[in-house]
Design an enzyme around this catalytic site. Sequence first.
Site, short mmCIF file in Angstrom:
data_model
loop_
_atom_site.label_atom_id
_atom_site.label_comp_id
_atom_site.label_asym_id
_atom_site.label_seq_id
_atom_site.Cartn_x
_atom_site.Cartn_y
_atom_site.Cartn_z
N TYR A 88 0.96 -0.93 0.32
CA TYR A 88 -0.21 -0.08 0.21
C TYR A 88 1.01 0.87 0.24
O TYR A 88 1.63 1.92 0.99
CB TYR A 88 -0.76 0.41 1.44
CG TYR A 88 -2.10 -1.03 1.18
CD1 TYR A 88 -2.08 -2.04 -0.02
CD2 TYR A 88 -2.81 -1.30 2.77
CE1 TYR A 88 -2.80 -2.27 0.01
CE2 TYR A 88 -3.65 -1.87 2.47
CZ TYR A 88 -4.11 -2.83 1.22
OH TYR A 88 -5.09 -3.79 0.88
N SER A 89 0.92 1.81 -0.65
CA SER A 89 1.63 2.77 -1.46
C SER A 89 2.78 3.03 -1.10
O SER A 89 3.19 3.57 0.09
CB SER A 89 1.10 3.97 -0.45
OG SER A 89 -0.65 4.80 -0.60
#
Length: 343
Positions: A55-56
Amino acid sequence: MEYRPLGRTGITVSHLSLGAMMLGAMGNTDRDECVRIVHGALDAGINTINTADGYSAGESEEILGEALADGRRDEVVLTVKTGLKVDGHPNHGGGSRRWLTQAIEGSLRRLRTDWIDVYELGVPDPDTDIDETLGALTDLVTAGKIRTFGASKMPPSQIAEARAVAERRGLGVFRVEESPYSMLNRAVEYDLLPTCSRLGIGVLAFGPLARGWLSGRYRLGSDVGAPGSSNRARGGRMDATAPANAAKLHAADALGALADDAGLTLPQLATAFVARHPAVSTVLIGPRTFEQLESSLTADGVDLSEDVLDRIDAIVPPGSTVDITDAMWEHGTRALDAGARRR
């Protein structure tokens, strides 16, 4: 806030959990607000947070590490996924011992913690023997770096196969499954949820708003799929002129009318529906803003009558899905792709 057992892990989780995918570059780039979202969720009684190393590019984990650095780590059940190949490196991802032993160190560092409560194989890995994966995860439990482990989007047949391999080899077993579940995509009711219930596997259900279709924004007469609209521009995912999307729009509209009759918002109805299934341990909510967190929390305490459940069943029957491609994409199987089923 209601609390439930996470299968037979011995861990207790809040029936709503914070999904952290939107914390960071993939969603909210304001770190101060992201930390505020985490603290707001904890203050509301949520004790379970879900994230992933992809995630990111790890930023979600970094934000959580910052938010929990004030002494709140012990009160939180952290569930972390790994395995998705996100950076182009051929050995960064999957379920190999090589990757799992490397990935865990990065997650622990970014989260500023010594252990992870539930470590998940984020997607089935057809290129790695399941005993290799189970062996590595079992060793991480022995080393004290994780407390237990699970999988995400794993079909019931592979869960059963993994259980048989683990018992034969004396390895740990998958004790948690994270899977999509919504009123538009009820495929998990057919086999996955009964399998998890029989085996004592805790279920983290994500996507109760069906990738936005049940957010309440999409009703008949709205501008979904209109020429030049932002919805149509998103790669066709919300293009209502596509037959499958038109079916989802009609179902979402009918469910929205049902929510109106029940005195609920459609997101409240959608989240409460998923939370009510007896096999579901917790439902992941994934707010991008603090206001969205507050809105999601209004589903806490909502109960649905038998009449409402019957009316939902009449719109989308149990065990079915409005768009079969959603089930294939979200449940980690391509068995119904044309190329896989041609004789």
